[in-house]
Design a protein around this motif. Structure first.
Motif, PDB file in Angstrom:
ATOM      1  N   LYS A 183       0.732  -1.095  -0.086  1.00 21.13           N
ATOM      2  CA  LYS A 183      -0.015  -0.008   0.296  1.00 21.13           C
ATOM      3  C   LYS A 183       0.914   1.225  -0.003  1.00 21.13           C
ATOM      4  N   ILE A 184       1.858   1.333   0.697  1.00 21.65           N
ATOM      5  CA  ILE A 184       2.709   2.577   0.956  1.00 21.65           C
ATOM      6  C   ILE A 184       3.614   2.563  -0.431  1.00 21.65           C
ATOM      7  N   ALA A 185       4.062   1.493  -1.024  1.00 19.42           N
ATOM      8  CA  ALA A 185       4.861   1.438  -1.986  1.00 19.42           C
ATOM      9  C   ALA A 185       4.558   1.888  -3.273  1.00 19.42           C
ATOM     10  N   LYS A 186       3.125   1.603  -3.454  1.00 18.10           N
ATOM     11  CA  LYS A 186       2.264   2.069  -4.644  1.00 18.10           C
ATOM     12  C   LYS A 186       2.862   1.532  -5.978  1.00 18.10           C
ATOM     13  N   LEU A 187       3.375   0.243  -6.150  1.00 19.19           N
ATOM     14  CA  LEU A 187       3.983  -0.178  -7.491  1.00 19.19           C
ATOM     15  C   LEU A 187       2.751  -1.394  -7.773  1.00 19.19           C
ATOM     16  N   ASN A 188       3.058  -1.647  -9.020  1.00 26.64           N
ATOM     17  CA  ASN A 188       2.277  -2.902  -9.579  1.00 26.64           C
ATOM     18  C   ASN A 188       2.682  -4.134  -8.777  1.00 26.64           C
ATOM     19  N   VAL A 189       1.685  -4.996  -8.442  1.00 26.46           N
ATOM     20  CA  VAL A 189       2.047  -6.168  -7.872  1.00 26.46           C
ATOM     21  C   VAL A 189       1.747  -7.525  -8.639  1.00 26.46           C
ATOM     22  N   SER A 190       2.565  -8.489  -8.653  1.00 30.99           N
ATOM     23  CA  SER A 190       2.141  -9.743  -9.064  1.00 30.99           C
ATOM     24  C   SER A 190       2.657 -10.601  -7.968  1.00 30.99           C
ATOM     25  N   MET A 191       1.862 -11.802  -8.519  1.00 34.81           N
ATOM     26  CA  MET A 191       2.316 -12.866  -7.306  1.00 34.81           C
ATOM     27  C   MET A 191       2.668 -14.137  -8.250  1.00 34.81           C
ATOM     28  N   GLU A 192       3.820 -15.080  -7.814  1.00 38.08           N
ATOM     29  CA  GLU A 192       4.454 -15.798  -8.547  1.00 38.08           C
ATOM     30  C   GLU A 192       4.773 -17.100  -7.346  1.00 38.08           C
ATOM     31  N   VAL A 202      13.477  -8.431 -17.476  1.00 34.74           N
ATOM     32  CA  VAL A 202      13.527  -7.643 -16.274  1.00 34.74           C
ATOM     33  C   VAL A 202      12.428  -6.489 -16.191  1.00 34.74           C
ATOM     34  N   ASP A 203      12.613  -5.633 -17.328  1.00 39.36           N
ATOM     35  CA  ASP A 203      11.647  -4.585 -17.292  1.00 39.36           C
ATOM     36  C   ASP A 203      10.200  -4.745 -17.386  1.00 39.36           C
ATOM     37  N   LYS A 204       9.996  -5.952 -18.024  1.00 41.48           N
ATOM     38  CA  LYS A 204       8.557  -6.548 -18.150  1.00 41.48           C
ATOM     39  C   LYS A 204       7.918  -6.663 -17.039  1.00 41.48           C
ATOM     40  N   LYS A 205       8.774  -7.172 -15.870  1.00 48.67           N
ATOM     41  CA  LYS A 205       8.430  -7.818 -14.604  1.00 48.67           C
ATOM     42  C   LYS A 205       8.628  -6.668 -13.741  1.00 48.67           C
ATOM     43  N   ALA A 206       8.765  -5.518 -13.930  1.00 48.84           N
ATOM     44  CA  ALA A 206       9.044  -4.359 -12.807  1.00 48.84           C
ATOM     45  C   ALA A 206       7.738  -4.293 -11.871  1.00 48.84           C
ATOM     46  N   GLY A 207       8.144  -3.926 -10.433  1.00 48.35           N
ATOM     47  CA  GLY A 207       7.156  -3.691  -9.643  1.00 48.35           C
ATOM     48  C   GLY A 207       7.405  -4.746  -8.473  1.00 48.35           C
TER      49      GLY A 207
END
Length: 214
Positions: A183-192, A202-207
């Protein structure tokens, strides 16, 4: 490279050449159970029981547990001395942050970092593409300070660690959840289940990448 998390600060990175690096293996505690792991390199950030179970790792490996520069199987490793708290180690002692150059990517494992980085430490760590960052507070950086360290190092990918999960049960109450950092970081989030990343994508998976510890 492939990055797998086993809970707390324990990760296994498998390089393209097959070299396995295990970081901060733990004794069975806090509800996590370490599986059988084999490695060519093992790093430990400090001597607490949830970070130093080197005896559980099989294979012929180099154990790195101090600051300095190391080279193994083409992987460049640099250990930077930091602290486990905000009072120069007076409460919890020293901590080693490790910087790895693997498959052209710069990976930083913060161990149980307990404070913001100073200019010297930031310079020694250098460029970071993938940051393995404690966010749970109490014994390490909390969510707010973790977000500040993230900004200090400007990684492309951040993988939270050392936070509250279901495995911890009632003991987990002492840690913050990863959601607070998110919530604080405010970046895109993915789960793996496991992060498979290369210099090319690496740029495509940023966040923020939340890894499953199971």
């Amino acid at each position: 490279m492939k990055i797998k998390w086993y809970g707390q600060a324990c990760f296994r990175i498998t390089a393209e050449n097959g070299t396995r690096i295990v970081m901060d293996p733990y004794h069975d505690m806090f509800g996590y159970k370490l599986p059988e792991l084999e490695a060519g390199i093992v790093t430990t950030s400090h001597e607490h029981g949830d970070h130093n179970n080197v005896g559980a790792i099989s294979g012929t490996f180099e154990h790195i547990k101090e600051a300095g520069k190391f080279l193994n199987a083409g992987i460049e490793i640099k250990g930077i001395e930091t602290f486990h708290d905000k009072v120069l180690g007076a409460k919890r002692g020293k901590n080693i942050v490790y910087h790895f150059k693997i498959d052209g990517l710069n990976v930083c494992h913060c161990g149980d970092l307990g404070h913001l980085l100073d200019c010297r430490q930031m310079q020694e760590i250098g460029k970071v593409d993938i940051l393995l960052l404690p966010v749970g507070g109490t014994f390490t950086l909390n969510a707010a300070d973790a977000a500040k360290v993230m900004k200090q190092l400007s990684p492309k990918i951040v993988i939270p660690m050392h936070y509250r999960t279901k495995a911890l049960g009632k003991a987990g109450i002492v840690f913050e959840k990863a959601e607070k950092f998110v919530k604080i970081a405010k970046l895109n989030v993915s789960m793996e289940k496991e992060l498979d990343v290369s210099l090319q994508d690496v740029d495509k998976k940023a966040g923020i990448v939340i890894l499953d510890y199971k």
